[in-house]
Enzyme design. Structure first.
Site, PDB file in Angstrom:
ATOM      1  N   CYS A 161      48.855  37.636   9.133  1.00 45.20           N
ATOM      2  CA  CYS A 161      49.885  37.224   8.173  1.00 45.20           C
ATOM      3  C   CYS A 161      50.890  38.327   7.837  1.00 45.20           C
ATOM      4  O   CYS A 161      52.069  38.054   7.620  1.00 45.20           O
ATOM      5  CB  CYS A 161      49.235  36.681   6.905  1.00 45.20           C
ATOM      6  SG  CYS A 161      48.243  37.875   5.983  1.00 45.20           S
ATOM      7  N   HIS A 188      47.210  38.025   1.310  1.00 44.83           N
ATOM      8  CA  HIS A 188      48.058  37.165   2.128  1.00 44.83           C
ATOM      9  C   HIS A 188      49.498  37.565   1.864  1.00 44.83           C
ATOM     10  O   HIS A 188      49.819  38.176   0.830  1.00 44.83           O
ATOM     11  CB  HIS A 188      47.838  35.686   1.805  1.00 44.83           C
ATOM     12  CG  HIS A 188      48.466  34.765   2.821  1.00 44.83           C
ATOM     13  ND1 HIS A 188      48.355  34.957   4.169  1.00 44.83           N
ATOM     14  CD2 HIS A 188      49.222  33.639   2.659  1.00 44.83           C
ATOM     15  CE1 HIS A 188      48.998  33.997   4.809  1.00 44.83           C
ATOM     16  NE2 HIS A 188      49.538  33.199   3.923  1.00 44.83           N
ATOM     17  N   ASP A 205      55.863  29.656   4.291  1.00 46.82           N
ATOM     18  CA  ASP A 205      54.778  30.378   4.954  1.00 46.82           C
ATOM     19  C   ASP A 205      54.860  30.138   6.458  1.00 46.82           C
ATOM     20  O   ASP A 205      54.489  29.071   6.947  1.00 46.82           O
ATOM     21  CB  ASP A 205      53.421  29.899   4.419  1.00 46.82           C
ATOM     22  CG  ASP A 205      52.272  30.788   4.862  1.00 46.82           C
ATOM     23  OD1 ASP A 205      52.359  31.330   5.973  1.00 46.82           O
ATOM     24  OD2 ASP A 205      51.296  30.939   4.098  1.00 46.82           O
TER      25      ASP A 205
END
Length: 504
Positions: A161, A188, A205
């Protein structure tokens, strides 16, 4: 109901940033975000983006949506071009540009590896750390550098990520989006894009190919959030409250510093950065910030899209992190006389449709609607532009089951029609088994696209299971694939049609 929290806004001192480790990290992130404003780097980045193709796909998406709205087949608000372009940008980044890496294959024999240890930082400009993985077959060690240099990420195009968010933010800035990097303290990273049309920041995202679903981390992934800080060239902001529907519970986990210390630090850093801004820009940002603060005071219940577990990374990796909402799932049917349950691998979505084709329900992510599984995952081949379900690397066999049950005491199953697809290579093996009552029937390969059982009398539930095994060499796991299709395909490689009748 939102928790009653009092915030004071002290004067903004220019004193040295607190020695508190968390506040120091906030300060460092705010300094580092300026790397996205390098004009030469942005010029290089935009050369990688197929802007014309993305714009064309966005226009086609809008036209298709408008057609569905006009014909009455879809009840949804019309989409702005800006939003459609962003959707296509995220899709391109996820499916064509960047790749996810849990455990890299062995560099010697291409076998599966497991994480062994991390080394110290090598070059602060190029890597954060280097992860060492050991091969499960030959014990060879393979290095996986976690790069943080943006120019390097444009070349390597892989990571988890952190790398995904950093590289995607670079593209967003190159596309002239007002963008901020969002860092979740519970491990994250993602981005937010400001929409002048909607007049708010949009959660974005790239790992999940998801836009505007901020509650998914808490509601879908099961995260116990504490601090989520957003960083851009103009501001630094605590936006944690936007990502939670339980502010009172959230507040109990915020113990890295006092709320007063955090606010003082953020305002001090923001004011320092604002010294170079024009009065008009500062006025705009203040107004935008006030609107956001008011919006964050409201608690909102998660919608269905925000209840799905994480999709990026292998299932084993997500289960280890407890970031998947998977649990045994049973498809309940009985409300309609005949329904079709369909799965599309390319978009990773399920649909329940009536006989006339009308969709009555949809569900995201393959693992959120299965009854049982072992050593299986969804694979995307960005080079060949194909996607399918396969065994996890290093596994000898795998299984996946779907279960269906009539939730109506006055109905039984009269007919089942199954259409599935399999692709075996070399000595790879795939078996589809349909079980009901005390009977189990193997679906022959030649019948996979049209297998029917009729006049079932008292049947009220059944399971469909695929068993994957065989294969040769280091890539044996890849020699048995199910539900394979192109990443742009809109077909359904799996469809189970169930017809009911009265039980009496």
């Amino acid at each position: 109901m939102a928790a009653s929290v009092e915030f004071s806004f002290p004067s903004t001192s220019r004193s040295t940033i607190s020695q508190n480790a968390f506040l120091q990290s906030v300060h460092n992130h705010f300094q580092n975000v300026m790397e996205y404003e390098d004009d030469k780097l942005l010029e290089v980045a935009i050369s990688y983006v197929p802007v014309a193709k993305i714009q064309m796909c966005a226009i086609e998406r809008m036209r298709s949506l408008q057609k569905d709205i006009k014909t009455g087949s879809l009840d949804a608000p019309e989409m702005h071009l800006e939003e459609a372009i962003l959707i296509e940008l995220v899709k391109w980044f996820k499916t064509s540009f960047f790749s996810w890496v849990d455990c890299p294959p062995c560099h010697f024999c291409s076998g599966a590896t497991k994480h062994s240890f991390n080394t110290e930082k090598r070059d602060a400009k190029v890597t954060i750390r280097v992860e060492i993985f050991k091969c499960t077959l030959c014990d060879t060690e393979t290095e996986f550098p976690r790069y943080n240099d943006l120019a390097t990420l444009l070349i390597t195009r892989k990571g988890r990520c952190g790398e995904w968010a950093k590289c995607f933010m670079l593209f967003c800035r190159a596309m002239k989006y007002d963008t901020r990097l969002v860092v979740d303290n519970t491990d994250h990273v993602w981005t937010e894009i400001y929409s002048p049309i909607l007049k708010r920041w949009l959660h974005c995202d790239p790992c999940e190919n998801v836009i505007d679903a901020p509650l998914m981390y808490e509601a879908g992934w099961g995260k116990k959030l504490d601090y989520i800080i957003a960083y851009s060239k103009d501001e630094v902001q605590d936006i944690t409250w936007k990502y939670s529907s339980n502010h009172r519970d959230l507040l109990t986990r915020r113990n890295m510093c006092t709320e007063n210390e955090l606010i003082t630090t953020l305002i001090a850093m923001r004011d320092k950065r604002w010294e170079i801004l024009s009065l008009e820009r500062k006025k705009f940002i203040r107004k935008r910030l006030c609107t956001e603060l008011v919006d964050m005071m409201k608690e909102r219940e998660p919608n269905e899209n925000e209840k799905s577990g994480r999709s990026s990374g292998s299932l084993d990796w997500r289960l280890q992190r407890m970031e998947t909402s998977w649990k045994p799932y049973v498809w309940n049917v009985g409300e309609h006389q005949e329904v079709s349950i369909k799965y599309r691998t390319s978009t990773n979505t399920y649909e329940i449709a009536l006989l006339d084709g009308t969709t009555v329900k949809s569900k995201k992510s393959w693992e959120n609607a299965i009854y049982e599984m072992k050593d299986i995952f969804r694979k995307e081949e960005t080079d060949w532009k194909m996607t399918y379900l396969a065994r996890t690397e290093g596994s000898e066999n795998a299984k996946i089951s779907w279960k269906f049950k009539v939730d109506n005491n006055n109905k039984v199953i009269d007919r089942i029609n199954i259409r599935v697809s399999s692709q075996a290579y070399q000595s790879g093996k795939i078996e589809w088994i349909l079980c009901y009552d005390d009977n189990c029937t193997k679906i022959p390969k030649e019948s996979e696209k049209h297998f029917t059982l009729e006049n079932l009398n008292t049947v009220t539930e059944f399971t469909l299971t695929a068993y994957l095994s065989g294969g040769e060499g280091r890539t044996a796991w890849q020699h048995s694939q199910i539900l394979r299709q192109g990443t742009d395909s809109l077909d359904y490689p799996m469809e189970i049609t169930i017809r009911l009748r009265n039980s009496s």
